[in-house]
Design a protein around this motif. Structure first.
Motif, PDB file in Angstrom:
ATOM      1  N   TYR A  70      -2.159   5.076   1.550  1.00  0.00           N
ATOM      2  CA  TYR A  70      -1.248   5.008   3.012  1.00  0.00           C
ATOM      3  C   TYR A  70      -2.059   4.915   4.158  1.00  0.00           C
ATOM      4  O   TYR A  70      -1.942   3.955   5.092  1.00  0.00           O
ATOM      5  N   ARG A  71      -3.386   5.182   4.132  1.00  0.00           N
ATOM      6  CA  ARG A  71      -4.268   4.949   5.247  1.00  0.00           C
ATOM      7  C   ARG A  71      -4.694   3.303   5.375  1.00  0.00           C
ATOM      8  O   ARG A  71      -4.623   2.912   6.507  1.00  0.00           O
ATOM      9  N   LYS A  72      -4.736   2.692   4.259  1.00  0.00           N
ATOM     10  CA  LYS A  72      -4.790   1.422   4.314  1.00  0.00           C
ATOM     11  C   LYS A  72      -3.706   0.687   4.763  1.00  0.00           C
ATOM     12  O   LYS A  72      -4.006  -0.281   5.732  1.00  0.00           O
ATOM     13  N   GLY A  73      -2.741   1.241   4.596  1.00  0.00           N
ATOM     14  CA  GLY A  73      -1.391   0.543   5.116  1.00  0.00           C
ATOM     15  C   GLY A  73      -1.341   0.767   6.554  1.00  0.00           C
ATOM     16  O   GLY A  73      -1.065  -0.360   7.166  1.00  0.00           O
TER      17      GLY A  73
ATOM     18  N   HIS B  32       0.962  -1.258   0.029  1.00  0.00           N
ATOM     19  CA  HIS B  32       0.004  -0.031  -0.079  1.00  0.00           C
ATOM     20  C   HIS B  32       0.717   1.419  -0.047  1.00  0.00           C
ATOM     21  O   HIS B  32       0.607   2.023  -0.582  1.00  0.00           O
ATOM     22  N   ASN B  33       2.181   1.228   0.722  1.00  0.00           N
ATOM     23  CA  ASN B  33       2.985   2.348   0.582  1.00  0.00           C
ATOM     24  C   ASN B  33       3.537   2.728  -0.662  1.00  0.00           C
ATOM     25  O   ASN B  33       3.331   3.704  -0.968  1.00  0.00           O
ATOM     26  N   GLY B  34       3.775   1.627  -1.248  1.00  0.00           N
ATOM     27  CA  GLY B  34       4.345   1.784  -2.459  1.00  0.00           C
ATOM     28  C   GLY B  34       3.523   2.253  -3.627  1.00  0.00           C
ATOM     29  O   GLY B  34       3.827   3.101  -4.386  1.00  0.00           O
ATOM     30  N   LEU B  35       2.375   1.530  -3.601  1.00  0.00           N
ATOM     31  CA  LEU B  35       1.375   2.183  -4.574  1.00  0.00           C
ATOM     32  C   LEU B  35       0.877   3.643  -4.035  1.00  0.00           C
ATOM     33  O   LEU B  35       0.774   4.415  -5.210  1.00  0.00           O
ATOM     34  N   GLY B  36       0.727   4.050  -2.797  1.00  0.00           N
ATOM     35  CA  GLY B  36       0.617   5.473  -2.622  1.00  0.00           C
ATOM     36  C   GLY B  36       1.639   6.236  -3.008  1.00  0.00           C
ATOM     37  O   GLY B  36       1.556   7.145  -3.867  1.00  0.00           O
ATOM     38  N   VAL B  37       2.954   5.993  -3.214  1.00  0.00           N
ATOM     39  CA  VAL B  37       4.095   6.890  -3.771  1.00  0.00           C
ATOM     40  C   VAL B  37       3.860   6.782  -5.288  1.00  0.00           C
ATOM     41  O   VAL B  37       3.922   8.037  -5.802  1.00  0.00           O
ATOM     42  N   ALA B  38       3.454   5.626  -5.960  1.00  0.00           N
ATOM     43  CA  ALA B  38       3.281   5.790  -7.302  1.00  0.00           C
ATOM     44  C   ALA B  38       2.297   6.470  -7.782  1.00  0.00           C
ATOM     45  O   ALA B  38       2.325   7.336  -8.546  1.00  0.00           O
ATOM     46  N   LEU B  39       1.030   6.605  -6.846  1.00  0.00           N
ATOM     47  CA  LEU B  39      -0.031   7.463  -7.308  1.00  0.00           C
ATOM     48  C   LEU B  39       0.232   8.945  -6.989  1.00  0.00           C
ATOM     49  O   LEU B  39      -0.201   9.729  -7.546  1.00  0.00           O
ATOM     50  N   ASP B  40       1.050   9.199  -6.096  1.00  0.00           N
ATOM     51  CA  ASP B  40       1.397  10.599  -5.648  1.00  0.00           C
ATOM     52  C   ASP B  40       2.506  11.096  -6.774  1.00  0.00           C
ATOM     53  O   ASP B  40       2.318  12.389  -7.391  1.00  0.00           O
ATOM     54  N   MET B  41       3.063  10.182  -7.357  1.00  0.00           N
ATOM     55  CA  MET B  41       3.959  10.710  -8.520  1.00  0.00           C
ATOM     56  C   MET B  41       3.288  11.082  -9.626  1.00  0.00           C
ATOM     57  O   MET B  41       3.750  11.833 -10.714  1.00  0.00           O
ATOM     58  N   VAL B  42       2.197  10.414  -9.739  1.00  0.00           N
ATOM     59  CA  VAL B  42       1.124  10.642 -11.198  1.00  0.00           C
ATOM     60  C   VAL B  42       0.239  11.714 -10.781  1.00  0.00           C
ATOM     61  O   VAL B  42      -0.666  11.881 -11.718  1.00  0.00           O
TER      62      VAL B  42
END
Length: 278
Positions: free
Chosen positions: A171-174, A151-161
């Motif tokens: 991040y909250r799910k994580g 979830h953290n990594g997916l959050g980073v990827a989504l923030d980057m786009v």
């Protein structure tokens, strides 16, 4: 599994970026063999080489460990352990493409291996391929639903786009899976700051900064939040814990540049150049 080839530039200044795995300069060269009896290493079996690599890594010689893990992988290319360990150490020394290649080989051996999948996705982030990374993180979470680092990594990827609200939900799910996880809390705070919720970001980071084990990068992130909010005096006071006055002046100037930048440019400065989301 997708393949990423582009390298990213470095993130701007002090405190810009997520709490990710630390790394040396991108493209650092890995020696063919570490210091030591090369003849004995050349004749050793993969298990012995793996033990030598682990010992080198434990002593902080990550480049030497990577060379040994590469040797073990060359000896036994069908073994998962050397490929994963090679990817991990290459990521640490900043060879994102090498890490992606090693983790890719590991995934061909074990497509559902969580460490290999997460490492490959993190390498794609470091190669400035967030959309491809997001696909990999989603596959990881489908295979391993309890993976808070996914979830953290997916959050980073989504923030980057630029999908900040969706990133914050990840991040909250994580955090529901791993309450109090410092990496998730730091990244959620940075994401909130990118959407203009500076006070919410500061509230999240303040307790982390007060911790006796707080790392400089946590304080840097809090300084960044105040810098983006236009509170340069508070940002400077935080930065003085770890940096000299010349570095502080440069960093405050960079904060001012980011304040005038578009939201996508802010996100690029904060998230690009990071090697891994662990």
């Amino acid at each position: 599994m997708k393949n990423g080839r582009r390298r990213t530039g470095a993130a701007l200044g002090l405190g810009l970026g997520l709490l990710l795995a630390g790394c040396a300069a991108d493209g650092a060269k890995v020696p063919l063999a570490p210091n030591g009896p090369e003849t004995a290493i050349a004749s050793a079996g993969p298990e012995t080489v793996m033990k030598l690599a682990a010992a080198s890594e434990a002593k902080g010689d990550v480049a030497g460990a990577a060379a040994l893990y590469r040797r073990a992988h060359d000896i036994d290319p069908d073994a998962l352990g050397p490929a994963v360990a090679l990817g991990r150490t290459l990521a640490v020394i900043g060879d994102a493409q090498g890490a992606a290649d090693a983790y890719g080989r590991a995934l061909r051996l074990a497509p559902a291996d969580a460490e290999a999948k997460r490492g490959y996705a993190n390498a794609l982030l470091a190669l400035d391929q967030p959309r491809l990374a997001a696909e990999e993180f989603r596959e990881l979470l489908a295979q391993h639903p309890g993976e808070h680092r996914g979830h953290n990594g997916l959050g980073v990827a989504l923030d980057m786009v630029g999908e900040h609200e969706a990133a914050q939900e990840e991040y909250r799910k994580g955090l529901r899976l791993a309450p109090g996880d410092a990496t998730l809390e730091n990244n959620l705070a940075l994401s909130l700051a990118l959407t203009g919720d500076y006070d919410g970001a500061a509230r999240l980071l303040a307790p982390l900064v007060r911790s006796p084990t707080a790392a400089p990068r946590t304080r840097n992130n809090l300084a960044l939040v105040h810098g983006l909010a236009g509170r340069a005096d508070i940002a400077a006071e935080i930065l003085r814990r770890d940096h000299d006055e010349a570095a502080i002046r440069r960093t405050l100037a960079q904060y001012e540049t980011l304040r005038d930048a578009t939201r996508p440019a802010r996100a690029a400065a904060a998230f690009r150049g990071s090697a891994a989301a662990d």
